[in-house]
Design an enzyme around this catalytic site. Structure first.
Site, PDB file in Angstrom:
ATOM      1  N   TYR A  85     -33.536  65.995 -77.051  1.00 41.88           N
ATOM      2  CA  TYR A  85     -33.903  65.607 -75.686  1.00 41.88           C
ATOM      3  C   TYR A  85     -35.209  66.301 -75.308  1.00 41.88           C
ATOM      4  CZ  TYR A  85     -33.580  64.369 -70.808  1.00 41.88           C
ATOM      5  OH  TYR A  85     -33.849  63.844 -69.571  1.00 41.88           O
ATOM      6  N   PHE A 137     -55.833  43.644 -65.097  1.00 46.11           N
ATOM      7  CA  PHE A 137     -54.754  43.126 -65.933  1.00 46.11           C
ATOM      8  C   PHE A 137     -53.569  42.886 -64.997  1.00 46.11           C
ATOM      9  CE2 PHE A 137     -51.050  43.288 -68.712  1.00 46.11           C
ATOM     10  CZ  PHE A 137     -51.384  42.209 -69.507  1.00 46.11           C
ATOM     11  N   THR A 138     -52.718  41.910 -65.322  1.00 50.40           N
ATOM     12  CA  THR A 138     -51.645  41.486 -64.390  1.00 50.40           C
ATOM     13  C   THR A 138     -50.809  42.659 -63.858  1.00 50.40           C
ATOM     14  OG1 THR A 138     -50.295  41.019 -66.336  1.00 50.40           O
ATOM     15  CG2 THR A 138     -51.394  39.146 -65.335  1.00 50.40           C
ATOM     16  N   ASP A 228     -58.454  52.211 -69.532  1.00 43.72           N
ATOM     17  CA  ASP A 228     -57.284  51.559 -70.121  1.00 43.72           C
ATOM     18  C   ASP A 228     -57.616  51.328 -71.592  1.00 43.72           C
ATOM     19  OD1 ASP A 228     -55.468  49.690 -71.167  1.00 43.72           O
ATOM     20  OD2 ASP A 228     -55.105  48.777 -69.220  1.00 43.72           O
ATOM     21  N   LYS A 271     -49.699  47.971 -78.199  1.00 44.45           N
ATOM     22  CA  LYS A 271     -50.894  47.379 -78.781  1.00 44.45           C
ATOM     23  C   LYS A 271     -51.595  48.386 -79.690  1.00 44.45           C
ATOM     24  CE  LYS A 271     -51.910  44.272 -74.936  1.00 44.45           C
ATOM     25  NZ  LYS A 271     -52.116  42.947 -75.495  1.00 44.45           N
ATOM     26  N   ARG A 394     -52.920  31.983 -69.620  1.00 46.75           N
ATOM     27  CA  ARG A 394     -53.641  33.043 -68.903  1.00 46.75           C
ATOM     28  C   ARG A 394     -54.556  32.346 -67.907  1.00 46.75           C
ATOM     29  NH1 ARG A 394     -51.287  38.123 -69.784  1.00 46.75           N
ATOM     30  NH2 ARG A 394     -50.149  36.862 -68.321  1.00 46.75           N
ATOM     31  N   PHE A 460     -45.239  34.288 -63.778  1.00 51.48           N
ATOM     32  CA  PHE A 460     -45.470  33.690 -65.098  1.00 51.48           C
ATOM     33  C   PHE A 460     -44.426  34.119 -66.122  1.00 51.48           C
ATOM     34  CE2 PHE A 460     -47.108  37.501 -67.146  1.00 51.48           C
ATOM     35  CZ  PHE A 460     -47.597  38.248 -66.089  1.00 51.48           C
TER      36      PHE A 460
END
Ligand code: F0G
Length: 487
Positions: A85, A137-138, A228, A271, A394, A460
């Site tokens: 943990y 970005f969304t 980002d 990613k 998109r 979406f």
């Protein structure tokens, strides 16, 4: 180290082709089902490719998020994961890798990219502040707005042009950035955000020079720069390809330099390191302390942050592999091959080719469908029906409605065909290109979509639509006439 080739390889014919610089050792069976079964699947999924079951999909080009192929070393590392943990050795191995790649001391693990966005938005945005950025970005935008912030996109004039030769469409317009500070003052700006390989405008990179210029404006205004880094490997690769000064640079040095200009770097590991998870990295202890407690509250203890230790081990290896040209060049090379092939056939695609995927311009592809009938969503459904390939809308479906309930029409209406790293072969890529070409020939058969069930938030993902009219049946009839029994 032996110099390894990356990107494309020259053939005797003179053609440059993207050759796979890895061998396939574990495979997954795919299903290419008959067109009638694909039609039934998209009907069930409400013409939303997010709602398809992968058993009904041939090539899953929805995203590269969590779907990049892992390397043998990544899979092997998962066996030595240290279940604890607190104080897990797996975390310390990942921390060391993140320090090496991003050049920052403090590593805050989170369960995925948007979890980082949640914490950053809660800690650094005060109600009414603006956040200038190259593009949203969304999930980023939703978190920022939930915390009272306003996103300001200050891209250059080239950014939204579908066809362009501009190598760095992800750049911030420096004059516009200065104007934002002049209008809102330093206190009115929460921070400046740069997104590497700007996702929603076609995976387009920014240049190192632009990042330096953004840094200089941040310095003048004592503002924080947030990077980002979810697609930073590909942005670094494109800096190497397209910015003269970096032609012979090491990718790791490029990554280090990019991160050195930002006080805070965050990423989706789904990613960047071909795993699952994410992290926020900073050098300043004060920044670290501001976020630390929320991390424990939302994500879990500081040494796992909502991730499994197995993923953390694979992440450590994957982050280091991001510095390998043969790894990070793979997806952009296949994207470029696809973009160039479709462009040569006169099909409207975002150029130059960027990271992540080939982006088809649905407005240009289906000019007869008004934007309020969602051409990018229609194109995604049509391509799925005729090929079994799943892309991602998109465009306006991925946008939101204004306070009057009207759709905010997206700047660009794109169908993204993602190329997760090292997943698809060249013949599979050629199959997609072939089916897109067929669809383009038959584009007048495709019609629009309308909502059946529209969720208020991030619609979406879970929303359901239906075709306007019986265009799917007509498309299927033409497909059968041209291909017979072939799938
Ligand atoms: N930032 C960028 C630039 C992204 O592309 C994503 C995710 C996120 C943040 C959020 O990360 O999914 O781990 O929570 N992009 C995925 C995509 C969903 O399909 O492009 P996450």
């Amino acid at each position: 180290m032996t110099k390894q080739t990356s990107g494309t390889i020259k053939f005797y014919s003179g053609e440059q082709l993207p050759v796979e610089l890895h061998k396939v050792r574990i495979v997954q069976k795919l299903f290419l089902k008959p067109i009638d079964e694909r039609y039934a699947a998209i009907e069930k999924g409400g013409y939303n490719t997010f709602l398809l079951n992968t058993k009904d999909i041939f090539l899953d080009m929805l995203t590269d998020s969590g779907t990049n192929a892992m390397s043998d070393n990544q899979v092997a590392s998962m066996l030595q994961a240290d279940d604890a943990y607190a104080g897990s050795q797996s975390f310390y191995r990942m921390e060391a890798a993140a320090r090496e790649v991003f050049g920052k001391q403090y590593v805050l693990p989170v369960h995925q990219g948007r979890a980082a966005e949640n914490i950053i938005s809660q800690v650094f945005i005060k109600k009414g502040q603006v956040i200038p950025m190259n593009y949203h970005f969304t999930t980023t935008k939703e978190h920022m707005e939930l915390n009272g912030g306003k996103v300001l996109e200050i891209y250059t004039d080239e950014a939204l042009k579908i066809k362009s030769d501009e190598p760095f469409k992800g750049n911030i317009d420096i004059d516009k950035l200065k104007a934002v500070f002049a209008e809102h003052g330093s206190d009115g700006v929460a921070f400046v955000r740069m997104e590497a390989s700007t996702n929603l405008i076609g995976g387009q990179p920014f240049s190192m020079q632009n990042l330096r210029d953004v840094r200089a404006v941040c310095d003048e205004n004592k503002s924080m720069l947030v990077l980002d880094a979810s697609l930073i490997g590909e942005n670094a690769y494109m800096i190497k390809q397209r910015e003269e000064e970096y032609r012979n640079a090491d990718v790791k040095d490029i990554l280090n330099e990019m991160c050195s200009y930002a006080e805070l770097v965050y990423f989706s590991s789904r990613k960047v390191s071909s795993t699952r998870g994410g992290a926020i990295v900073v050098n300043d202890e004060e920044l670290y302390l501001k976020m630390r407690d929320l991390l424990v509250l939302f994500e879990g203890f500081l040494t796992y942050g909502g991730m499994s230790v197995r993923e953390i081990e694979a992440m450590a290896v994957g982050l280091l592999e991001t510095c390998d040209d043969t790894v990070i060049s793979q997806s952009p090379s296949f994207v470029k091959y696809t973009v160039d092939s479709l462009d040569a056939a006169g099909i409207p695609v975002v150029t130059p080719a960027g990271a992540l995927g080939c982006h088809i311009d649905a407005k240009g592809f289906l000019p007869h469908i008004p934007q309020r009938d969602y051409p990018a969503g229609a194109l995604a459904s049509a391509l799925y029906i005729i090929s079994g390939c799943r892309g991602m809308e998109r465009g306006t479906i991925s946008s939101v409605r204004n306070e009057n309930g009207d759709d905010i029409l997206a700047d660009v209406e794109l169908l993204r065909l993602a190329f997760p790293r090292r997943v698809f072969t060249l013949s599979q890529t050629m199959f997609v290109i072939d089916r897109v070409k067929w669809l383009y020939e038959n584009r007048e058969l495709v019609g629009g979509l309308e909502w059946v069930d529209e969720p208020p938030l991030l619609r979406f993902f879970l929303g359901k639509l239906k075709p306007k009219g019986d265009w799917p049946q007509k498309l299927i009839a033409k497909f059968k006439a041209d291909f017979g029994d072939s799938l």
